[in-house]
Enzyme design. Sequence first.
Site, PDB file in Angstrom:
ATOM      1  N   CYS A 287       0.865  -1.341  -0.016  1.00  0.00           N
ATOM      2  CA  CYS A 287      -0.186   0.022  -0.055  1.00  0.00           C
ATOM      3  C   CYS A 287       0.718   1.319   0.176  1.00  0.00           C
ATOM      4  O   CYS A 287       0.593   2.239  -0.600  1.00  0.00           O
ATOM      5  CB  CYS A 287      -0.927   0.036   1.329  1.00  0.00           C
ATOM      6  SG  CYS A 287      -0.109   0.110   2.995  1.00  0.00           S
ATOM      7  N   HIS A 419      -2.063   1.243   7.107  1.00  0.00           N
ATOM      8  CA  HIS A 419      -2.367   0.983   5.908  1.00  0.00           C
ATOM      9  C   HIS A 419      -2.088   2.611   5.448  1.00  0.00           C
ATOM     10  O   HIS A 419      -2.380   3.480   5.986  1.00  0.00           O
ATOM     11  CB  HIS A 419      -3.790   0.736   5.802  1.00  0.00           C
ATOM     12  CG  HIS A 419      -4.297   0.513   4.461  1.00  0.00           C
ATOM     13  ND1 HIS A 419      -3.560  -0.221   3.386  1.00  0.00           N
ATOM     14  CD2 HIS A 419      -5.380   1.007   3.864  1.00  0.00           C
ATOM     15  CE1 HIS A 419      -4.243  -0.280   2.245  1.00  0.00           C
ATOM     16  NE2 HIS A 419      -5.277   0.462   2.411  1.00  0.00           N
ATOM     17  N   ASN A 470      -7.873   4.615  -2.116  1.00  0.00           N
ATOM     18  CA  ASN A 470      -7.391   3.397  -1.664  1.00  0.00           C
ATOM     19  C   ASN A 470      -6.609   2.606  -2.911  1.00  0.00           C
ATOM     20  O   ASN A 470      -6.755   3.065  -4.023  1.00  0.00           O
ATOM     21  CB  ASN A 470      -8.428   2.438  -1.173  1.00  0.00           C
ATOM     22  CG  ASN A 470      -7.858   1.659  -0.077  1.00  0.00           C
ATOM     23  OD1 ASN A 470      -6.853   1.319   0.058  1.00  0.00           O
ATOM     24  ND2 ASN A 470      -8.959   0.909   0.737  1.00  0.00           N
TER      25      ASN A 470
END
Length: 506
Positions: A287, A419, A470
């Site tokens: 990520c 994240h 995202n």
Amino acid sequence: MSDNIGQINFTIPGIQSLDENDTYLKINHKKTIKICAYAITAIALFFIGGVFFKNQAKINALDAIDEAVLMNKEIAHLREILNKYKATINEDDEFVYQAYDNKNGDSENQLLLMLHKLLKNNANKVNTFDVNNESNKNIDPTYIFRQKLESMQDNIKYASKFFKYMKENNKKYENMDEQLQRFENFKIRYMKTQKHNEMVGKNGLTYVQKVNQYSDFSKEEFDNYFKKLLSVPMDLKSKYIVPLKKHLANTNLISVDNKSKDFPDSRDYRSKFNFLPPKDQGNCGSCWAFAAIGNFEYLYVHTRHEMPISFSEQQMVDCSTENYGCDGGNPFYAFLYMINNGVCLGDEYPYKGHEDFFCLNYRCSLLGRVHFIGDVKPNELIMALNYVGPVTIAVGASEDFVLYSGGVFDGECNPELNHSVLLVGYGQVKKSLAFEDSHSNVDSNLIKKYKENIKGDDDDDIIYYWIVRNSWGPNWGEGGYIRIKRNKAGDDGFCGVGSDVFFPIY
């Protein structure tokens, strides 16, 4: 006769020769007897073994036939239940009628086999039928299965949804045992989303959930997928970081004491002129690379006034050695790599979803470098979005976060930053219009339920939110994005937003 005997010459060598011949004959005689005995024994054993194994093969064959007959009976019962279920099917379950195209055959046969295995596993766990009990000897051996079929309607319902889920997410499993375990994981998540969505609008809930590519993960897989964000030592920060206000003052954009009250109510960089559709990191914990590259892509396009172009996350995974590849990292170290090396185009260094042994950046054309790394304080996020554009942030992703499907997220977050994502805007909306965002694809029935559940509340209350890009593909959330609840000033730090914020300076 005595005369003849007397004429025989018995020499010592002759006597020895006779003894040796006699011994040789005796030994050979014994060997012959042993060989004959062994041969007879072997023949007898072979015959007995042949008879035994032949009978055993017959027994095994009969057992196999009995087992096959039993299984066919059980599946026949399941087929009856499945047909009854089909009669009451709704639109969500139409997949039961469709062919499931894979090597194992059509959906119905696969569904029946999986249900049979599931039923058998459950029977082994709670066996209410004692086959050793004399009183049960004459009872149909499918009794235990029929005894449990009443509860199979729910399993059929969830299994049909699971097969649809498998096809939509291109899921392939090694064997039936793994498929059943994945099914159990999926069922837990599916039931969780249904329970959550029943409550949407109540107790302040302003978002809905949906199963996605991560819904068949076990708890251990969830924990392994989200790695704690790598920390950045102060000596590196002092060497490479430029605080936001100092950067803006250096570029004559604002005075150092500029306040956020001058900014508009919303800012949204989701336009196709700023970004390509959200990418998917897959099962690799990269990520941090996607957040950093996404930030660089915006900066490159904005600086050069070009259409969006894709750069290489795989280069960061393979070459940014301060990070841990698929085992986590921090966008800061990706920007640090860009300062010293440059960035490859995505087509020249495509994403693989795993870390290679070697850095292959020599194969591509290295484009623009980053010169410094900007740093943003929690109370400067709105300022940063208005003056420099998107910035990388860290959040505490939880199971609620993963299951997000639309609305303004106000669910439970992980207290640990695990994240990396890209902050691309902020906004506000009346509570009654929380699902009216143009990027939301929430089912109209859920929106209706939400509005019914908030009746009696002050639906004119304003909900403030962040817009976050995202790296789980465009089918997750609201087209690959999530709106996260915030306070008006944007400094409440909900879900970790604002704790670890960087941006590249070109």
